[in-house]
Design a protein around this motif. Structure first.
Motif, PDB file in Angstrom:
ATOM      1  N   THR A 286       0.818  -1.225   0.000  1.00 43.22           N
ATOM      2  CA  THR A 286       0.000   0.000   0.000  1.00 43.22           C
ATOM      3  C   THR A 286       0.848   1.270   0.000  1.00 43.22           C
ATOM      4  N   ILE A 287       2.100   1.157   0.368  1.00 44.40           N
ATOM      5  CA  ILE A 287       2.887   2.389   0.541  1.00 44.40           C
ATOM      6  C   ILE A 287       3.253   3.005  -0.809  1.00 44.40           C
ATOM      7  N   ARG A 288       3.437   4.320  -0.809  1.00 43.78           N
ATOM      8  CA  ARG A 288       3.697   5.076  -2.034  1.00 43.78           C
ATOM      9  C   ARG A 288       4.897   6.001  -1.802  1.00 43.78           C
ATOM     10  N   PRO A 289       5.519   6.426  -2.903  1.00 41.14           N
ATOM     11  CA  PRO A 289       6.642   7.348  -2.763  1.00 41.14           C
ATOM     12  C   PRO A 289       6.276   8.567  -1.905  1.00 41.14           C
ATOM     13  N   GLU A 290       7.206   8.947  -1.069  1.00 37.84           N
ATOM     14  CA  GLU A 290       7.129  10.127  -0.188  1.00 37.84           C
ATOM     15  C   GLU A 290       6.242   9.927   1.042  1.00 37.84           C
ATOM     16  N   TRP A 291       5.725   8.718   1.228  1.00 37.76           N
ATOM     17  CA  TRP A 291       5.084   8.452   2.513  1.00 37.76           C
ATOM     18  C   TRP A 291       6.175   8.458   3.587  1.00 37.76           C
ATOM     19  N   VAL A 292       5.776   8.808   4.800  1.00 40.90           N
ATOM     20  CA  VAL A 292       6.747   8.874   5.894  1.00 40.90           C
ATOM     21  C   VAL A 292       6.539   7.646   6.783  1.00 40.90           C
ATOM     22  N   LEU A 293       7.579   6.857   6.927  1.00 40.67           N
ATOM     23  CA  LEU A 293       7.439   5.569   7.623  1.00 40.67           C
ATOM     24  C   LEU A 293       8.452   5.392   8.741  1.00 40.67           C
ATOM     25  N   LYS A 294       8.025   4.591   9.705  1.00 41.56           N
ATOM     26  CA  LYS A 294       8.973   4.048  10.677  1.00 41.56           C
ATOM     27  C   LYS A 294       9.061   2.557  10.366  1.00 41.56           C
ATOM     28  N   ILE A 295      10.269   2.087  10.150  1.00 41.16           N
ATOM     29  CA  ILE A 295      10.460   0.703   9.747  1.00 41.16           C
ATOM     30  C   ILE A 295      11.293  -0.021  10.790  1.00 41.16           C
ATOM     31  N   THR A 296      10.835  -1.226  11.143  1.00 41.93           N
ATOM     32  CA  THR A 296      11.668  -2.106  11.953  1.00 41.93           C
ATOM     33  C   THR A 296      12.162  -3.209  11.020  1.00 41.93           C
ATOM     34  N   GLY A 297      13.418  -3.563  11.174  1.00 40.93           N
ATOM     35  CA  GLY A 297      13.908  -4.593  10.266  1.00 40.93           C
ATOM     36  C   GLY A 297      15.274  -5.105  10.658  1.00 40.93           C
ATOM     37  N   ASN A 298      15.649  -6.221  10.023  1.00 41.85           N
ATOM     38  CA  ASN A 298      16.968  -6.816  10.267  1.00 41.85           C
ATOM     39  C   ASN A 298      17.946  -6.352   9.195  1.00 41.85           C
ATOM     40  N   VAL A 299      19.122  -5.913   9.636  1.00 44.46           N
ATOM     41  CA  VAL A 299      20.153  -5.501   8.676  1.00 44.46           C
ATOM     42  C   VAL A 299      20.875  -6.767   8.205  1.00 44.46           C
ATOM     43  N   ASN A 300      20.657  -7.114   6.949  1.00 44.90           N
ATOM     44  CA  ASN A 300      21.278  -8.317   6.386  1.00 44.90           C
ATOM     45  C   ASN A 300      22.350  -7.959   5.381  1.00 44.90           C
ATOM     46  N   LYS A 301      23.380  -8.791   5.331  1.00 45.75           N
ATOM     47  CA  LYS A 301      24.370  -8.653   4.255  1.00 45.75           C
ATOM     48  C   LYS A 301      23.685  -9.048   2.956  1.00 45.75           C
ATOM     49  N   ARG A 302      23.988  -8.337   1.849  1.00 48.04           N
ATOM     50  CA  ARG A 302      23.430  -8.747   0.562  1.00 48.04           C
ATOM     51  C   ARG A 302      24.220  -9.917   0.021  1.00 48.04           C
ATOM     52  N   PRO A 303      23.536 -10.804  -0.725  1.00 46.08           N
ATOM     53  CA  PRO A 303      24.288 -11.867  -1.396  1.00 46.08           C
ATOM     54  C   PRO A 303      25.346 -11.221  -2.292  1.00 46.08           C
ATOM     55  N   LEU A 304      26.516 -11.853  -2.389  1.00 47.56           N
ATOM     56  CA  LEU A 304      27.660 -11.292  -3.097  1.00 47.56           C
ATOM     57  C   LEU A 304      27.296 -10.749  -4.482  1.00 47.56           C
ATOM     58  N   LYS A 305      26.433 -11.529  -5.207  1.00 45.49           N
ATOM     59  CA  LYS A 305      26.123 -11.111  -6.580  1.00 45.49           C
ATOM     60  C   LYS A 305      25.286  -9.821  -6.626  1.00 45.49           C
ATOM     61  N   ASN A 306      24.676  -9.438  -5.498  1.00 42.65           N
ATOM     62  CA  ASN A 306      23.846  -8.229  -5.479  1.00 42.65           C
ATOM     63  C   ASN A 306      24.542  -7.011  -4.866  1.00 42.65           C
ATOM     64  N   VAL A 307      25.807  -7.204  -4.477  1.00 37.64           N
ATOM     65  CA  VAL A 307      26.525  -6.091  -3.839  1.00 37.64           C
ATOM     66  C   VAL A 307      26.771  -4.977  -4.851  1.00 37.64           C
ATOM     67  N   LYS A 308      26.455  -3.727  -4.441  1.00 38.01           N
ATOM     68  CA  LYS A 308      26.744  -2.572  -5.303  1.00 38.01           C
ATOM     69  C   LYS A 308      27.936  -1.829  -4.713  1.00 38.01           C
ATOM     70  N   GLU A 309      29.063  -1.895  -5.436  1.00 39.60           N
ATOM     71  CA  GLU A 309      30.301  -1.281  -4.934  1.00 39.60           C
ATOM     72  C   GLU A 309      30.181   0.245  -4.921  1.00 39.60           C
ATOM     73  N   GLY A 310      30.775   0.838  -3.907  1.00 42.78           N
ATOM     74  CA  GLY A 310      30.889   2.307  -3.893  1.00 42.78           C
ATOM     75  C   GLY A 310      29.591   3.040  -3.631  1.00 42.78           C
ATOM     76  N   VAL A 311      28.521   2.323  -3.281  1.00 43.63           N
ATOM     77  CA  VAL A 311      27.237   2.959  -2.999  1.00 43.63           C
ATOM     78  C   VAL A 311      26.941   2.773  -1.514  1.00 43.63           C
ATOM     79  N   LEU A 312      26.436   3.826  -0.851  1.00 50.60           N
ATOM     80  CA  LEU A 312      26.082   3.681   0.552  1.00 50.60           C
ATOM     81  C   LEU A 312      25.093   2.527   0.707  1.00 50.60           C
ATOM     82  N   ASN A 313      25.344   1.643   1.639  1.00 48.97           N
ATOM     83  CA  ASN A 313      24.504   0.472   1.885  1.00 48.97           C
ATOM     84  C   ASN A 313      24.391  -0.457   0.672  1.00 48.97           C
TER      85      ASN A 313
END
Ligand code: ASP
Length: 464
Positions: free
Chosen positions: A62-89
């Motif tokens: 249901t969420i749309r761009p520019e909605w203001v959210l509080k998110i709870t979540g687990n910080v997971n490492k991305r699988p190696l093939k999905n890693v974006k070098e030089g980009v924050l997170n």
């Protein structure tokens, strides 16, 4: 918000559950999963809602761009093939365990996750608060703060103090028209908004301050504005017991250190900055703000130069004389005698120095007249009557008669200087709440009419 983690710091929480808050940047539904980017003032992160959490995925849809959210979540490492070098997170993502909607948003008037330089400017200025969320505008607004802070720290270390001067003041001849404010308590009388703090900063020198600066807002009511704004920011400064080189050198040091510390990718073409006499600039470059860059296509090249030895006066259309820069300036010492005798007026040079960067004037200043008779002569040459000079500038004359030290200063057109540092091509991009080229604010809808009661109170009648 309790336990909130900034998006920039998520990496330090890899493997843990965290709370973030911010705006939805984009949402991408991919089969059974929902991906969306969250943005706060520190950066962006990819969030993923997995099909295993039914409640989360329902909400995520249901969420749309520019909605203001509080998110709870687990910080997971991305699988190696999905890693974006030089980009924050680029190497982590947030697996969402809970979504709380803090506020919804209508569809924004333009996309926030894209550069808005191609968007209609009227629309951007009307919804400036949305425009400010974009990457480029965030950079402009945040770097503006860093540059101003650097200037404040540098000047404080050099022994300057920042002093605020009045906004409600009196007309001062800075070569432009004043914005005026009716004084309700004095019907028929008006304050003027400052075109610059020129007179106050000089009076601070009389006041024993010796080293003053101010990040000062200036207001000028000009007809053809183009790239000008009716209000703009100056770095204004003034020093006592100085000559031209003293003022130029402290400013040059500030320019150099600022660029080297905050914009290390940029290089300054020539240090010390060349000092070019006005006559030479006109002969060699045909302009009084020469672009002396060796490579005009290099976005990181900064070519500063000082233009000196300016004529004090120029002819008016009516055949009289007017000042070229600043009526409060002092002539070169060897020309003072001419001023006092009102001789060789066209040959009198002022102590004016303009600082030019890549062909734009980014500042200017001078050594001032610190005695009454010399200032009086300047206005006499311009055809002012002695009674009027005393009426308009009597306070300066009196101050000069009460122990004013020799002094001089400068003001930078801060917005223009900062625009060049940010590689922007128009100052509206670096002014958080800019007005249009025609001097309107489409967001606040100003200027606007005032009520009949207000007019009555001010004893103002409008003529048709
Ligand atoms: N007050 C001058 C201006 O606004 C600058 C200066 O001479 O300090 O242009």
């Amino acid at each position: 918000m309790k336990d909130r983690v900034y998006i920039r710091d998520l990496k330090d929480h890899t493997g843990k559950e965290v709370v973030i808050a911010g705006w939805v940047d984009v949402r991408r539904d991919q089969g059974k999963m929902v991906f969306f980017d969250m943005r706060d003032m520190t950066g962006k992160v990819q969030c993923v809602a997995l099909p295993s959490r039914a409640e989360v995925i329902e909400k995520a849809k249901t969420i749309r761009p520019e909605w203001v959210l509080k998110i709870t979540g687990n910080v997971n490492k991305r699988p190696l093939k999905n890693v974006k070098e030089g980009v924050l997170n680029g190497d982590v993502e947030l697996e969402v365990t809970g979504i709380e909607v803090l506020n919804e948003s209508e569809t924004p008037p333009f996309a926030v996750n894209e550069d808005t330089s191609g968007v209609n400017e009227e629309l951007r200025l009307k919804y400036r608060y949305v425009d400010l969320r974009t990457d480029r505008m965030q950079k402009n607004i945040r770097n503006r703060h860093r540059v101003l802070k650097f200037i404040r720290d540098f000047l404080s270390n050099e022994g300057f103090i920042e002093v605020e001067t009045p906004i409600l003041t009196k007309s001062t001849p800075e070569g432009s028209r004043d914005f005026v404010v009716p004084a309700r308590l004095y019907p028929g009388k008006f304050y003027a908004l400052p075109q610059s703090p020129q007179q106050y900063k000089q009076l601070l020198m009389t006041g024993g301050v010796e080293k003053y600066f101010q990040i000062a807002r200036c207001m000028r009511d000009e007809d053809t504005r183009g790239d000008r704004q009716p209000e703009f920011t100056q770095l204004d400064l003034e020093m006592s017991f100085v000559e031209m080189e003293d003022v130029m050198q402290v400013n040059e040091k500030l320019f150099i250190e600022l660029v080297q510390k905050l914009y290390p990718e940029k290089k300054i073409q020539q240090i010390p900055f060349p000092r070019i006499p006005h006559k030479e600039a006109m002969e060699k470059y045909g302009v009084d703000k020469p672009d002396i860059r060796k490579d005009k296509n290099d976005p990181n090249l900064l070519a500063f130069c000082w233009i000196v030895d300016w004529p004090f006066f120029e002819k008016t259309e009516e055949g009289g004389w007017t000042f070229t820069h600043n009526p409060f300036s002092r002539p070169l010492p060897e020309h003072l005698d001419w001023l006092m005798k009102k001789e060789n007026i066209e040959k009198i040079y002022t102590t004016q120095y303009d600082i030019i960067l890549n062909g734009s004037e980014v500042g200017g200043g001078s050594i001032r007249n610190h005695n009454g008779p010399a200032l009086e002569k300047v206005f006499e040459i311009m055809g002012h009557k002695i009674e009027n000079i005393r009426k308009n500038f009597g306070h300066m004359m009196t101050a000069f008669s009460l122990g004013t030290p020799p002094h001089g200063g400068i003001a930078w057109g801060f917005d223009r200087f900062f625009m060049i540092l940010q590689n922007e091509i128009n100052i509206r991009e670096v002014i958080p709440f800019a007005k249009t080229g025609e001097g309107r604010d489409p967001m606040m809808d100003s200027p606007s009419e005032i009520s009949d009661e207000q007019l009555k109170e001010l004893k103002i009648k409008l003529s048709k």
